[in-house]
Design a protein around this motif. Structure first.
Motif, PDB file in Angstrom:
ATOM      1  N   UNK A   1       0.825  -1.209   0.000  1.00 43.69           N
ATOM      2  CA  UNK A   1       0.000   0.000   0.000  1.00 43.69           C
ATOM      3  C   UNK A   1       0.864   1.266   0.000  1.00 43.69           C
ATOM      4  N   UNK A   2       1.945   1.220   0.779  1.00 38.80           N
ATOM      5  CA  UNK A   2       2.851   2.375   0.825  1.00 38.80           C
ATOM      6  C   UNK A   2       3.497   2.613  -0.536  1.00 38.80           C
ATOM      7  N   UNK A   3       3.801   1.500  -1.242  1.00 38.09           N
ATOM      8  CA  UNK A   3       4.405   1.625  -2.558  1.00 38.09           C
ATOM      9  C   UNK A   3       3.464   2.283  -3.554  1.00 38.09           C
ATOM     10  N   UNK A   4       2.194   1.908  -3.524  1.00 35.96           N
ATOM     11  CA  UNK A   4       1.209   2.508  -4.427  1.00 35.96           C
ATOM     12  C   UNK A   4       1.042   3.992  -4.108  1.00 35.96           C
ATOM     13  N   UNK A   5       1.052   4.317  -2.811  1.00 41.82           N
ATOM     14  CA  UNK A   5       0.927   5.723  -2.420  1.00 41.82           C
ATOM     15  C   UNK A   5       2.089   6.554  -2.975  1.00 41.82           C
ATOM     16  N   UNK A   6       3.286   6.010  -2.920  1.00 44.80           N
ATOM     17  CA  UNK A   6       4.456   6.724  -3.437  1.00 44.80           C
ATOM     18  C   UNK A   6       4.373   6.907  -4.951  1.00 44.80           C
ATOM     19  N   UNK A   7       3.929   5.876  -5.661  1.00 47.03           N
ATOM     20  CA  UNK A   7       3.815   5.961  -7.123  1.00 47.03           C
ATOM     21  C   UNK A   7       2.807   7.037  -7.514  1.00 47.03           C
ATOM     22  N   UNK A   8       1.648   7.025  -6.852  1.00 46.98           N
ATOM     23  CA  UNK A   8       0.615   8.033  -7.145  1.00 46.98           C
ATOM     24  C   UNK A   8       1.123   9.432  -6.790  1.00 46.98           C
ATOM     25  N   UNK A   9       1.811   9.553  -5.649  1.00 49.23           N
ATOM     26  CA  UNK A   9       2.347  10.855  -5.229  1.00 49.23           C
ATOM     27  C   UNK A   9       3.378  11.363  -6.223  1.00 49.23           C
ATOM     28  N   UNK A  10       4.234  10.466  -6.695  1.00 49.64           N
ATOM     29  CA  UNK A  10       5.249  10.865  -7.680  1.00 49.64           C
ATOM     30  C   UNK A  10       4.596  11.367  -8.966  1.00 49.64           C
ATOM     31  N   UNK A  11       3.567  10.674  -9.404  1.00 50.24           N
ATOM     32  CA  UNK A  11       2.863  11.079 -10.621  1.00 50.24           C
ATOM     33  C   UNK A  11       2.247  12.470 -10.454  1.00 50.24           C
ATOM     34  N   UNK A  12       1.557  12.685  -9.347  1.00 48.97           N
ATOM     35  CA  UNK A  12       0.866  13.962  -9.126  1.00 48.97           C
ATOM     36  C   UNK A  12       1.866  15.106  -8.962  1.00 48.97           C
ATOM     37  N   UNK A  13       2.929  14.883  -8.187  1.00 50.71           N
ATOM     38  CA  UNK A  13       3.917  15.935  -7.971  1.00 50.71           C
ATOM     39  C   UNK A  13       4.659  16.281  -9.260  1.00 50.71           C
TER      40      UNK A  13
END
Length: 236
Positions: A1-13
């Protein structure tokens, strides 16, 4: 779950990062009408620093989200092999896709905005420039993480001013980007994202500079730390 959060955050940022520079230019040059006068450039630099503070805060809120592949690559190389694979195979692609998507939206919204950073010197000159700029900023970031581990505002201030100064130094030659994903977004829009110049100047040179900075930092800092530890034990 933490990995998916980081991927989504990277995309948005990454999506937001390519937008912020465009919005700052539109606000300063078009809305305020300051143009390229000294007052306009100073105001633009001030807004850029505020923007970097905002993105540093967002990175903290998202618990590690980033918009620059070199940032996550440095931590990926320093960590274990599974973290390195996750960085190269998931986080960096998310940043690249976020940048490409952001630039596409920019050009659809402001078609007259321009075509992003470009190489204005020879390929070897450009690679040396981007590599040197990257080496300096990565070294500064590593030093700040070690010397000022808890001071968010002080670290962000020094890092932001350093990035801005290095960007200005390299802007006339390569754009002074130090961010392969951001450049990739603009290059993809122009259709020159697979050229030798783009890959060598904006990807290979910064990555090599990041690895070199990490290696030299560990080589120099670790012996100094061990020496201080030995001298302390002897004094006791």
């Amino acid at each position: 779950m933490a990995g998916i959060r980081l991927i989504v955050s990277d995309f948005i940022l990454s999506f937001m990062w390519v937008w912020q520079s465009v919005l700052i230019k539109i606000f300063v040059y078009k809305v305020l009408g300051l143009g390229h006068a000294p007052s306009g450039e100073v105001f633009k630099c001030g807004l850029s620093i505020i923007s970097m503070f905002l993105f540093a805060f967002l990175g903290k809120v998202t618990k590690g989200g980033a918009y620059n592949p070199l940032t996550v690559l440095a931590s990926g190389i320093s960590g274990d092999f599974s973290n390195f694979l996750f960085t190269v195979g998931a986080r960096i692609p998310a940043q690249v896709i976020g940048s490409i998507t952001g630039v596409r939206f920019i050009l659809d919204t402001f078609p007259q905005i321009g075509r992003g950073p470009s190489l204005n010197v020879g390929i070897h000159h450009g690679a040396l420039t981007e590599g040197l700029l990257t080496f300096v900023i990565v070294t500064i970031s590593l030093g700040l993480a070690r010397k000022i581990p808890g001071s968010f505002y002080m670290k962000t201030w020094i890092s932001s001013v350093s990035k801005l100064a290095l960007h200005i130094l390299g802007s006339d030659m390569t754009g002074g980007c130090m961010n392969p994903a951001s450049v990739m977004g603009w290059a993809y829009a122009r259709g020159d994202h697979i050229t030798k110049e783009h890959i060598l100047v904006y990807w290979l040179a910064p990555i090599q500079a990041t690895v070199l900075a990490l290696w030299l930092f560990k080589l120099v800092v670790r012996p100094l730390a061990e020496e201080k530890k030995d001298s302390k034990s002897k004094s006791e």
